[in-house]
Motif scaffolding. Structure first.
Motif, mmCIF file in Angstrom:
data_model
loop_
_atom_site.group_PDB
_atom_site.id
_atom_site.type_symbol
_atom_site.label_atom_id
_atom_site.label_comp_id
_atom_site.label_asym_id
_atom_site.label_seq_id
_atom_site.Cartn_x
_atom_site.Cartn_y
_atom_site.Cartn_z
ATOM 1 N N LYS A 263 20.726 -3.504 17.338
ATOM 2 C CA LYS A 263 20.533 -4.768 17.936
ATOM 3 C C LYS A 263 19.610 -4.593 19.408
ATOM 4 N N SER A 264 19.865 -3.500 20.004
ATOM 5 C CA SER A 264 19.290 -3.178 21.292
ATOM 6 C C SER A 264 17.911 -2.692 20.864
ATOM 7 N N LEU A 265 17.443 -2.008 19.792
ATOM 8 C CA LEU A 265 16.099 -1.801 19.348
ATOM 9 C C LEU A 265 15.333 -3.076 19.055
ATOM 10 N N ALA A 266 16.135 -4.141 18.237
ATOM 11 C CA ALA A 266 15.422 -5.308 17.975
ATOM 12 C C ALA A 266 15.097 -6.129 18.941
ATOM 13 N N GLU A 267 15.949 -6.154 20.115
ATOM 14 C CA GLU A 267 15.916 -6.830 21.322
ATOM 15 C C GLU A 267 14.642 -6.338 22.166
ATOM 16 N N GLY A 268 14.403 -5.150 22.295
ATOM 17 C CA GLY A 268 13.470 -4.131 23.031
ATOM 18 C C GLY A 268 12.042 -4.697 22.067
ATOM 19 N N ALA B 205 0.899 -1.185 -0.212
ATOM 20 C CA ALA B 205 0.015 0.078 -0.188
ATOM 21 C C ALA B 205 0.931 1.263 0.011
ATOM 22 N N GLY B 206 2.348 1.113 0.437
ATOM 23 C CA GLY B 206 2.928 2.364 0.324
ATOM 24 C C GLY B 206 2.740 3.155 1.588
ATOM 25 N N THR B 207 2.256 2.641 2.669
ATOM 26 C CA THR B 207 1.818 3.517 3.897
ATOM 27 C C THR B 207 2.719 2.821 5.028
ATOM 28 N N THR B 208 3.073 4.023 5.921
ATOM 29 C CA THR B 208 3.495 3.659 7.190
ATOM 30 C C THR B 208 2.405 3.495 8.276
ATOM 31 N N LEU B 209 2.504 2.207 8.827
ATOM 32 C CA LEU B 209 1.360 1.740 9.909
ATOM 33 C C LEU B 209 1.706 2.431 11.206
ATOM 34 N N VAL B 210 3.018 2.481 11.876
ATOM 35 C CA VAL B 210 3.177 2.781 13.085
ATOM 36 C C VAL B 210 4.523 3.343 12.968
ATOM 37 N N ALA B 211 4.733 4.404 13.728
ATOM 38 C CA ALA B 211 6.201 5.010 13.951
ATOM 39 C C ALA B 211 6.542 5.400 15.240
ATOM 40 N N ALA B 212 7.919 5.043 15.601
ATOM 41 C CA ALA B 212 8.369 5.597 16.975
ATOM 42 C C ALA B 212 9.851 5.975 16.759
ATOM 43 N N SER B 213 10.076 6.990 17.531
ATOM 44 C CA SER B 213 11.637 7.444 17.598
ATOM 45 C C SER B 213 12.050 7.941 18.953
ATOM 46 N N SER B 214 13.374 8.236 18.916
ATOM 47 C CA SER B 214 13.761 8.495 20.026
ATOM 48 C C SER B 214 13.549 9.954 20.369
ATOM 49 N N ARG B 215 12.765 10.909 19.803
ATOM 50 C CA ARG B 215 12.360 12.233 19.667
ATOM 51 C C ARG B 215 11.029 12.227 20.145
ATOM 52 N N ASP B 216 10.128 11.296 20.273
ATOM 53 C CA ASP B 216 8.838 11.268 20.706
ATOM 54 C C ASP B 216 8.753 11.907 21.939
ATOM 55 N N LYS B 217 7.669 12.609 22.205
ATOM 56 C CA LYS B 217 7.752 13.385 23.562
ATOM 57 C C LYS B 217 7.165 12.229 24.727
ATOM 58 N N GLU B 218 6.622 11.172 24.156
ATOM 59 C CA GLU B 218 5.697 10.405 25.513
ATOM 60 C C GLU B 218 7.069 9.461 25.714
ATOM 61 N N LEU B 219 8.057 9.114 25.191
ATOM 62 C CA LEU B 219 9.081 8.369 25.357
ATOM 63 C C LEU B 219 10.084 9.219 26.541
ATOM 64 N N ASP B 220 10.498 8.711 27.577
ATOM 65 C CA ASP B 220 11.309 9.062 28.608
ATOM 66 C C ASP B 220 12.809 8.630 28.096
ATOM 67 N N ALA B 221 13.286 9.545 27.111
ATOM 68 C CA ALA B 221 14.733 9.355 26.626
ATOM 69 C C ALA B 221 15.917 9.858 27.437
ATOM 70 N N LYS B 222 16.004 8.848 28.418
ATOM 71 C CA LYS B 222 17.182 9.241 29.475
ATOM 72 C C LYS B 222 18.136 7.973 29.402
ATOM 73 N N GLY B 223 19.276 8.341 29.557
ATOM 74 C CA GLY B 223 20.398 6.970 29.551
ATOM 75 C C GLY B 223 21.207 7.131 28.192
ATOM 76 N N THR B 224 22.003 5.945 28.004
ATOM 77 C CA THR B 224 23.072 6.012 27.070
ATOM 78 C C THR B 224 22.015 5.702 25.552
ATOM 79 N N LYS B 225 22.661 5.843 24.552
ATOM 80 C CA LYS B 225 22.153 5.660 23.169
ATOM 81 C C LYS B 225 21.239 4.144 23.110
ATOM 82 N N ILE B 226 22.295 3.318 23.656
ATOM 83 C CA ILE B 226 21.626 1.821 23.442
ATOM 84 C C ILE B 226 20.502 1.620 24.336
ATOM 85 N N GLU B 227 20.474 2.243 25.560
ATOM 86 C CA GLU B 227 19.239 1.939 26.334
ATOM 87 C C GLU B 227 18.022 2.817 25.810
ATOM 88 N N ILE B 228 18.300 3.751 25.118
ATOM 89 C CA ILE B 228 17.306 4.661 24.463
ATOM 90 C C ILE B 228 16.719 4.033 23.247
#
Length: 117
Positions: free
Chosen positions: A104-109, A47-70
């Motif tokens: 790898k960290s994102l995939a494991e999460g 369909a050429g559409t994005t169904l779901v998206a997330a990033s480290s810049r999302d406001k609801e994500l508590d982005a604290k810690g190392t880059k791997i933890e984020i």
């Protein structure tokens, strides 16, 4: 002379995209990693559409810690959103990056969050 780092990454990316294709029943989890942030989106290529998206810049994500933890938190967030949308199995597209570190960290999460790939 050998390939530069970016040329090697784009060659790997093209090779991965030949086989990794997202459908409605099994969409593709595409990962983009910049120097500071990490982005993940689940895509239906038919369909050429994005169904779901997330990033480290999302406001609801508590982005604290190392880059791997984020990256692990982003993986869990995308898994949670995908399960709400009714997506359980995906095809993983690492975007030419090595399966190591933040990728790898994102995939494991995402796996911890309940996605199967």
């Amino acid at each position: 002379m050998g390939l530069s780092k970016t040329e090697r990454r784009y060659r790997i990316k093209r090779r991965i995209r030949k086989v990794s294709f997202g459908t409605a029943t099994r969409p593709r989890l595409a990962v983009f990693r910049s120097n500071k942030e990490i982005y993940a989106q689940i895509i239906d290529d038919n369909a050429g559409t994005t169904l779901v998206a997330a990033s480290s810049r999302d406001k609801e994500l508590d982005a604290k810690g190392t880059k791997i933890e984020i990256a692990n938190q982003v993986g869990k967030a995308i898994a949670e959103k995908a399960l709400k949308a009714g997506i359980e199995t995906i095809a993983f597209d690492r975007g030419g990056n090595l399966y190591h570190g933040r990728i790898k960290s994102l995939a494991e999460g995402a796996r911890e969050g309940g996605l199967k790939f």
